[in-house]
Design a protein around this motif. Structure first.
Motif, mmCIF file in Angstrom:
data_model
loop_
_atom_site.group_PDB
_atom_site.id
_atom_site.type_symbol
_atom_site.label_atom_id
_atom_site.label_comp_id
_atom_site.label_asym_id
_atom_site.label_seq_id
_atom_site.Cartn_x
_atom_site.Cartn_y
_atom_site.Cartn_z
ATOM 1 N N ILE A 182 0.863 -1.172 0.000
ATOM 2 C CA ILE A 182 0.000 0.000 0.000
ATOM 3 C C ILE A 182 0.905 1.229 0.000
ATOM 4 C CG2 ILE A 182 -1.768 1.321 1.231
ATOM 5 C CD1 ILE A 182 -2.827 -1.227 2.403
ATOM 6 N N PRO A 183 1.040 1.897 -1.135
ATOM 7 C CA PRO A 183 1.929 3.062 -1.207
ATOM 8 C C PRO A 183 1.403 4.234 -0.387
ATOM 9 C CG PRO A 183 0.662 2.833 -3.236
ATOM 10 C CD PRO A 183 0.378 1.614 -2.413
ATOM 11 N N VAL A 184 2.318 5.045 0.109
ATOM 12 C CA VAL A 184 1.952 6.204 0.916
ATOM 13 C C VAL A 184 2.265 7.479 0.137
ATOM 14 C CG1 VAL A 184 2.287 7.420 3.095
ATOM 15 C CG2 VAL A 184 2.494 4.924 3.020
ATOM 16 N N PHE A 185 1.240 8.256 -0.163
ATOM 17 C CA PHE A 185 1.405 9.536 -0.842
ATOM 18 C C PHE A 185 0.987 10.663 0.105
ATOM 19 C CE2 PHE A 185 0.425 6.445 -4.220
ATOM 20 C CZ PHE A 185 1.584 6.559 -4.965
ATOM 21 N N TYR A 186 1.702 11.750 0.056
ATOM 22 C CA TYR A 186 1.438 12.861 0.973
ATOM 23 C C TYR A 186 0.062 13.462 0.728
ATOM 24 C CZ TYR A 186 2.063 17.101 3.718
ATOM 25 O OH TYR A 186 1.918 18.097 4.649
ATOM 26 N N GLN A 187 -0.678 13.668 1.810
ATOM 27 C CA GLN A 187 -1.981 14.325 1.763
ATOM 28 C C GLN A 187 -2.006 15.414 2.833
ATOM 29 O OE1 GLN A 187 -5.235 11.217 1.627
ATOM 30 N NE2 GLN A 187 -3.474 9.857 1.573
ATOM 31 N N ASP A 188 -2.742 16.474 2.555
ATOM 32 C CA ASP A 188 -2.760 17.586 3.500
ATOM 33 C C ASP A 188 -4.150 17.893 4.044
ATOM 34 O OD1 ASP A 188 -3.973 18.677 1.303
ATOM 35 O OD2 ASP A 188 -2.430 20.189 0.911
ATOM 36 N N SER A 189 -5.094 16.977 3.831
ATOM 37 C CA SER A 189 -6.447 17.197 4.349
ATOM 38 C C SER A 189 -7.092 15.873 4.703
ATOM 39 C CB SER A 189 -7.312 17.945 3.320
ATOM 40 O OG SER A 189 -7.450 17.175 2.146
ATOM 41 N N ILE A 190 -8.100 15.945 5.567
ATOM 42 C CA ILE A 190 -8.840 14.760 5.999
ATOM 43 C C ILE A 190 -9.703 14.251 4.848
ATOM 44 C CG2 ILE A 190 -10.585 13.911 7.621
ATOM 45 C CD1 ILE A 190 -9.699 16.233 9.479
ATOM 46 N N ASN A 191 -9.724 12.944 4.683
ATOM 47 C CA ASN A 191 -10.631 12.339 3.710
ATOM 48 C C ASN A 191 -11.973 12.124 4.408
ATOM 49 O OD1 ASN A 191 -12.104 10.401 2.112
ATOM 50 N ND2 ASN A 191 -10.195 9.911 1.058
ATOM 51 N N LEU A 192 -12.910 13.038 4.196
ATOM 52 C CA LEU A 192 -14.176 12.999 4.928
ATOM 53 C C LEU A 192 -15.033 11.786 4.574
ATOM 54 C CD1 LEU A 192 -15.221 16.774 4.970
ATOM 55 C CD2 LEU A 192 -14.202 15.414 6.800
ATOM 56 N N LYS A 193 -14.934 11.298 3.344
ATOM 57 C CA LYS A 193 -15.703 10.109 2.963
ATOM 58 C C LYS A 193 -15.233 8.900 3.756
ATOM 59 C CE LYS A 193 -16.990 11.418 -1.767
ATOM 60 N NZ LYS A 193 -16.885 11.041 -3.205
ATOM 61 N N HIS A 194 -13.929 8.711 3.834
ATOM 62 C CA HIS A 194 -13.385 7.577 4.578
ATOM 63 C C HIS A 194 -13.611 7.744 6.076
ATOM 64 C CE1 HIS A 194 -12.024 6.165 0.878
ATOM 65 N NE2 HIS A 194 -10.706 6.338 0.972
ATOM 66 N N TYR A 195 -13.429 8.955 6.563
ATOM 67 C CA TYR A 195 -13.647 9.231 7.983
ATOM 68 C C TYR A 195 -15.092 8.933 8.369
ATOM 69 C CZ TYR A 195 -13.715 11.991 12.358
ATOM 70 O OH TYR A 195 -13.848 12.406 13.655
ATOM 71 N N SER A 196 -16.033 9.328 7.511
ATOM 72 C CA SER A 196 -17.453 9.081 7.762
ATOM 73 C C SER A 196 -17.749 7.580 7.808
ATOM 74 C CB SER A 196 -18.300 9.744 6.677
ATOM 75 O OG SER A 196 -19.660 9.413 6.820
ATOM 76 N N LYS A 197 -17.146 6.821 6.907
ATOM 77 C CA LYS A 197 -17.370 5.378 6.891
ATOM 78 C C LYS A 197 -16.822 4.717 8.158
ATOM 79 C CE LYS A 197 -17.906 4.283 1.997
ATOM 80 N NZ LYS A 197 -19.168 3.519 2.200
ATOM 81 N N LEU A 198 -15.682 5.216 8.623
ATOM 82 C CA LEU A 198 -15.109 4.687 9.854
ATOM 83 C C LEU A 198 -16.025 4.968 11.043
ATOM 84 C CD1 LEU A 198 -12.853 3.439 11.555
ATOM 85 C CD2 LEU A 198 -11.708 5.669 11.545
ATOM 86 N N LEU A 199 -16.517 6.200 11.142
ATOM 87 C CA LEU A 199 -17.408 6.564 12.245
ATOM 88 C C LEU A 199 -18.699 5.753 12.213
ATOM 89 C CD1 LEU A 199 -17.047 10.460 12.375
ATOM 90 C CD2 LEU A 199 -16.033 8.773 13.913
ATOM 91 N N ASN A 200 -19.237 5.536 11.027
ATOM 92 C CA ASN A 200 -20.475 4.777 10.913
ATOM 93 C C ASN A 200 -20.276 3.303 11.242
ATOM 94 O OD1 ASN A 200 -23.061 6.227 9.763
ATOM 95 N ND2 ASN A 200 -21.295 7.240 8.829
ATOM 96 N N PHE A 201 -19.071 2.806 10.997
ATOM 97 C CA PHE A 201 -18.785 1.405 11.304
ATOM 98 C C PHE A 201 -18.770 1.167 12.805
ATOM 99 C CE2 PHE A 201 -15.977 -2.179 12.189
ATOM 100 C CZ PHE A 201 -16.490 -3.147 11.345
ATOM 101 N N VAL A 202 -18.276 2.152 13.568
ATOM 102 C CA VAL A 202 -18.150 1.975 15.022
ATOM 103 C C VAL A 202 -19.223 2.749 15.792
ATOM 104 C CG1 VAL A 202 -15.679 1.546 14.907
ATOM 105 C CG2 VAL A 202 -16.485 3.884 15.174
#
Length: 309
Positions: free
Chosen positions: A265-285
């Motif tokens: 899994i390559p790591v590329f620099y990001q400078d902001s939160i991925n809200l779609k992924h964050y939302s899916k994580l919150l909904n999972f838990v």
């Protein structure tokens, strides 16, 4: 703090720190998986083995010695350094002291427990993450574990306000040295529902852990939280936890479905939160209404039993 011997290996790879105690079979599986990692033959491994408790039985002593012997069975990494505690430090202090001792010599480190099976690309991912985000002080942790969530994308990394994880992770000395051993804002968070909601992550109920458990990992999470820290996460898990069998210090997670991703899994620099992924994580838990109903029933039952005594 026990003096740590510095490795003679001259490279820019982060050292790996493994914590063991009295589970030789778990430790052997963890070490075997680690040895299959792409960079294992170039990495130094520090193993911190906690010592026996005062009331340790002969069986306890035997398991502790067996776990240490597993470390010496093979050349699991390029170099293996065993730090065997003479007395029991307890889980929290062993981990805090071990990380601090090593990370201040190398400036960074990768952490594993004795019940974590790693993907062959776990070390590569952690080292890339440490390199890519080393100058971004808002990033507190490179995290390799993820719940079985369908993020509807391929394998990738994303930034998340949850920030830290205790299941196969890496960080830098300058961030670890901010560690809040005695959190000062427990009452403030507890008294404000908005702060509580921000601090908690669904079923994880981190506020309860902060108030009652005082474990090293909730203090590490708190350290990042009060600094508005972020963490790097993967959409596919590079760690599989084999400790959900009742053998560890902390119980739970027995029914959790797990997946281990065995590709890079390559790591590329990001400078902001991925809200779609964050939302899916919150909904999972997020809290399950049925579970909450059962919790209420359990509380009422305990109150009835208490009054009848």
């Amino acid at each position: 703090m026990q003096e740590i011997i510095e490795s003679s290996i001259d490279n820019d790879l982060a050292p790996v720190i493994l914590f063991i105690y009295n589970r030789p079979h778990h430790a052997k599986k963890t070490l075997a998986a680690l040895s299959q990692n792409l960079l294992a033959d170039k990495s130094v491994l520090y193993v911190f083995a906690d010592g026996p408790k005062e009331n340790a039985t002969d069986e306890d002593l035997s398991l502790i010695m067996q776990a240490r012997e597993v470390v010496s069975e093979k050349q699991w990494c390029k170099e293996v350094i065993l730090v065997a505690r003479e007395k029991n430090m307890n889980l929290e202090d062993n981990i805090i002291d071990g990380i601090t001792s090593v990370i201040n010599k190398y400036g960074k480190a990768i952490m594993l427990d004795d019940d974590l099976i790693s993907s062959p690309y776990f070390l590569q991912y952690c080292n890339e993450g440490l390199q890519v985000y080393q100058n971004n002080k808002q990033i507190f942790s490179i995290n390799s574990y993820m719940f079985p969530i369908d993020f509807e994308t391929g394998p990738e990394t994303f930034l998340c306000p949850v920030a830290t994880s205790s299941t196969g992770w890496a960080t830098w000395a300058d961030r670890w040295n901010l560690f809040e051993n005695s959190p000062a804002y427990i009452n403030e968070i507890d008294a404000d529902s908005f702060l509580q909601n921000r601090f908690n992550v669904g079923l994880m109920n981190k506020m309860y852990m902060l108030k009652h458990m005082h474990t090293w990992d909730i203090r590490w999470y708190y350290t990042a939280f009060i600094r508005n820290g972020l963490g790097v996460f993967t959409t596919k898990s590079l760690i599989f936890n084999i400790g959900f069998d009742g053998s560890g210090t902390h119980k739970g997670g027995e029914d959790l479905v797990q997946e281990l991703y065995a590709e890079p899994i390559p790591v590329f620099y990001q400078d902001s939160i991925n809200l779609k992924h964050y939302s899916k994580l919150l909904n999972f838990v997020k809290p399950d209404p049925i579970s909450l109903k059962q919790k209420i029933k359990n509380i009422v039952k305990r109150l009835i039993n208490y009054k009848s005594v």
